[in-house]
Design a protein around this motif. Sequence first.
Motif, PDB file in Angstrom:
ATOM      1  N   GLU A   1       0.821  -1.214   0.000  1.00  0.00           N
ATOM      2  CA  GLU A   1       0.000   0.000   0.000  1.00  0.00           C
ATOM      3  C   GLU A   1       0.857   1.267   0.000  1.00  0.00           C
ATOM      4  OE1 GLU A   1      -3.707   0.071   2.364  1.00  0.00           O
ATOM      5  OE2 GLU A   1      -2.891  -1.764   3.256  1.00  0.00           O
ATOM      6  N   LEU A   2       2.165   1.110   0.224  1.00  0.00           N
ATOM      7  CA  LEU A   2       3.085   2.245   0.217  1.00  0.00           C
ATOM      8  C   LEU A   2       3.659   2.426  -1.184  1.00  0.00           C
ATOM      9  CD1 LEU A   2       4.952   1.504   3.567  1.00  0.00           C
ATOM     10  CD2 LEU A   2       2.985   3.007   3.185  1.00  0.00           C
ATOM     11  N   PRO A   3       4.213   3.603  -1.463  1.00  0.00           N
ATOM     12  CA  PRO A   3       4.801   3.829  -2.790  1.00  0.00           C
ATOM     13  C   PRO A   3       5.819   2.754  -3.151  1.00  0.00           C
ATOM     14  CG  PRO A   3       4.651   5.889  -1.592  1.00  0.00           C
ATOM     15  CD  PRO A   3       4.282   4.795  -0.620  1.00  0.00           C
ATOM     16  N   GLY A   4       5.822   2.376  -4.417  1.00  0.00           N
ATOM     17  CA  GLY A   4       6.651   1.277  -4.878  1.00  0.00           C
ATOM     18  C   GLY A   4       8.112   1.606  -5.093  1.00  0.00           C
ATOM     19  N   SER A   5       8.475   2.878  -5.119  1.00  0.00           N
ATOM     20  CA  SER A   5       9.871   3.257  -5.338  1.00  0.00           C
ATOM     21  C   SER A   5      10.176   4.549  -4.579  1.00  0.00           C
ATOM     22  CB  SER A   5      10.131   3.464  -6.831  1.00  0.00           C
ATOM     23  OG  SER A   5       9.489   4.654  -7.277  1.00  0.00           O
ATOM     24  N   PRO A   6      11.464   4.823  -4.353  1.00  0.00           N
ATOM     25  CA  PRO A   6      11.825   6.077  -3.682  1.00  0.00           C
ATOM     26  C   PRO A   6      11.349   7.326  -4.427  1.00  0.00           C
ATOM     27  CG  PRO A   6      13.658   4.548  -3.575  1.00  0.00           C
ATOM     28  CD  PRO A   6      12.617   3.935  -4.499  1.00  0.00           C
ATOM     29  N   SER A   7      11.389   7.304  -5.743  1.00  0.00           N
ATOM     30  CA  SER A   7      10.957   8.493  -6.484  1.00  0.00           C
ATOM     31  C   SER A   7       9.457   8.744  -6.319  1.00  0.00           C
ATOM     32  CB  SER A   7      11.330   8.392  -7.968  1.00  0.00           C
ATOM     33  OG  SER A   7      10.700   7.284  -8.566  1.00  0.00           O
ATOM     34  N   ILE A   8       8.679   7.678  -6.286  1.00  0.00           N
ATOM     35  CA  ILE A   8       7.237   7.837  -6.057  1.00  0.00           C
ATOM     36  C   ILE A   8       7.006   8.286  -4.612  1.00  0.00           C
ATOM     37  CG2 ILE A   8       5.015   6.642  -5.962  1.00  0.00           C
ATOM     38  CD1 ILE A   8       6.059   4.852  -8.263  1.00  0.00           C
ATOM     39  N   LEU A   9       7.785   7.735  -3.676  1.00  0.00           N
ATOM     40  CA  LEU A   9       7.670   8.159  -2.285  1.00  0.00           C
ATOM     41  C   LEU A   9       7.917   9.656  -2.160  1.00  0.00           C
ATOM     42  CD1 LEU A   9       7.375   7.675   0.759  1.00  0.00           C
ATOM     43  CD2 LEU A   9       9.830   7.125   0.801  1.00  0.00           C
ATOM     44  N   SER A  10       8.934  10.146  -2.825  1.00  0.00           N
ATOM     45  CA  SER A  10       9.258  11.571  -2.779  1.00  0.00           C
ATOM     46  C   SER A  10       8.067  12.425  -3.218  1.00  0.00           C
ATOM     47  CB  SER A  10      10.476  11.845  -3.673  1.00  0.00           C
ATOM     48  OG  SER A  10      10.878  13.178  -3.572  1.00  0.00           O
ATOM     49  N   ARG A  11       7.449  12.045  -4.320  1.00  0.00           N
ATOM     50  CA  ARG A  11       6.264  12.783  -4.813  1.00  0.00           C
ATOM     51  C   ARG A  11       5.103  12.680  -3.834  1.00  0.00           C
ATOM     52  NH1 ARG A  11       7.553  10.476  -9.807  1.00  0.00           N
ATOM     53  NH2 ARG A  11       5.825   9.032  -9.652  1.00  0.00           N
ATOM     54  N   LYS A  12       4.865  11.500  -3.314  1.00  0.00           N
ATOM     55  CA  LYS A  12       3.740  11.293  -2.392  1.00  0.00           C
ATOM     56  C   LYS A  12       3.944  12.038  -1.069  1.00  0.00           C
ATOM     57  CE  LYS A  12       1.299   8.186  -4.743  1.00  0.00           C
ATOM     58  NZ  LYS A  12      -0.103   8.273  -5.068  1.00  0.00           N
ATOM     59  N   LEU A  13       5.187  12.107  -0.601  1.00  0.00           N
ATOM     60  CA  LEU A  13       5.459  12.847   0.629  1.00  0.00           C
ATOM     61  C   LEU A  13       5.072  14.311   0.480  1.00  0.00           C
ATOM     62  CD1 LEU A  13       8.912  11.410   1.783  1.00  0.00           C
ATOM     63  CD2 LEU A  13       6.716  11.177   2.969  1.00  0.00           C
ATOM     64  N   LYS A  14       5.359  14.873  -0.674  1.00  0.00           N
ATOM     65  CA  LYS A  14       4.979  16.273  -0.919  1.00  0.00           C
ATOM     66  C   LYS A  14       3.466  16.446  -0.829  1.00  0.00           C
ATOM     67  CE  LYS A  14       9.110  17.024  -3.616  1.00  0.00           C
ATOM     68  NZ  LYS A  14       9.711  17.039  -4.933  1.00  0.00           N
ATOM     69  N   GLY A  15       2.732  15.409  -1.206  1.00  0.00           N
ATOM     70  CA  GLY A  15       1.275  15.452  -1.156  1.00  0.00           C
ATOM     71  C   GLY A  15       0.699  15.336   0.248  1.00  0.00           C
ATOM     72  N   ILE A  16       1.470  14.803   1.185  1.00  0.00           N
ATOM     73  CA  ILE A  16       0.966  14.665   2.559  1.00  0.00           C
ATOM     74  C   ILE A  16       1.595  15.683   3.501  1.00  0.00           C
ATOM     75  CG2 ILE A  16       0.415  12.213   2.261  1.00  0.00           C
ATOM     76  CD1 ILE A  16       2.885  11.627   4.085  1.00  0.00           C
ATOM     77  N   LYS A  17       2.305  16.638   2.948  1.00  0.00           N
ATOM     78  CA  LYS A  17       2.996  17.641   3.775  1.00  0.00           C
ATOM     79  C   LYS A  17       2.038  18.344   4.736  1.00  0.00           C
ATOM     80  CE  LYS A  17       6.042  21.546   3.700  1.00  0.00           C
ATOM     81  NZ  LYS A  17       6.990  22.345   3.020  1.00  0.00           N
TER      82      LYS A  17
END
Length: 100
Positions: free
Chosen positions: A52-68
């Motif tokens: 259920e978490l982002p599949g890669s570090p680059s996707i994680l980076s984008r998703k983190l910006k969305g939950i700021k």
Amino acid sequence: YGADDDPLSFTVLDFLRELDKTKQQDKYSFKVSELHANLKKYAPGIDIDPKELPGSPSILSRKLKGIKQALEHMGWDMAFSTSARVARTVTFSIRKSLGT
């Protein structure tokens, strides 16, 4: 802010709370790839499927910006390094209360 409904927000917040219980620092910095690996390992312990978490570090980076905003609402500031020449770094810091 939906942090409880979003697996990523919930996992990040719980991970930071647990880290803060043991380390008690003002800031926690991670390479995004390191944070990604840590969250994937941490998630099963809080009944979150790592899928259920982002599949890669680059996707994680984008998703983190969305939950700021959700992180800020829960008392955490988040900042990314300005340079990604070596590796993008994300830093979480505990928000200071007004008047402190």
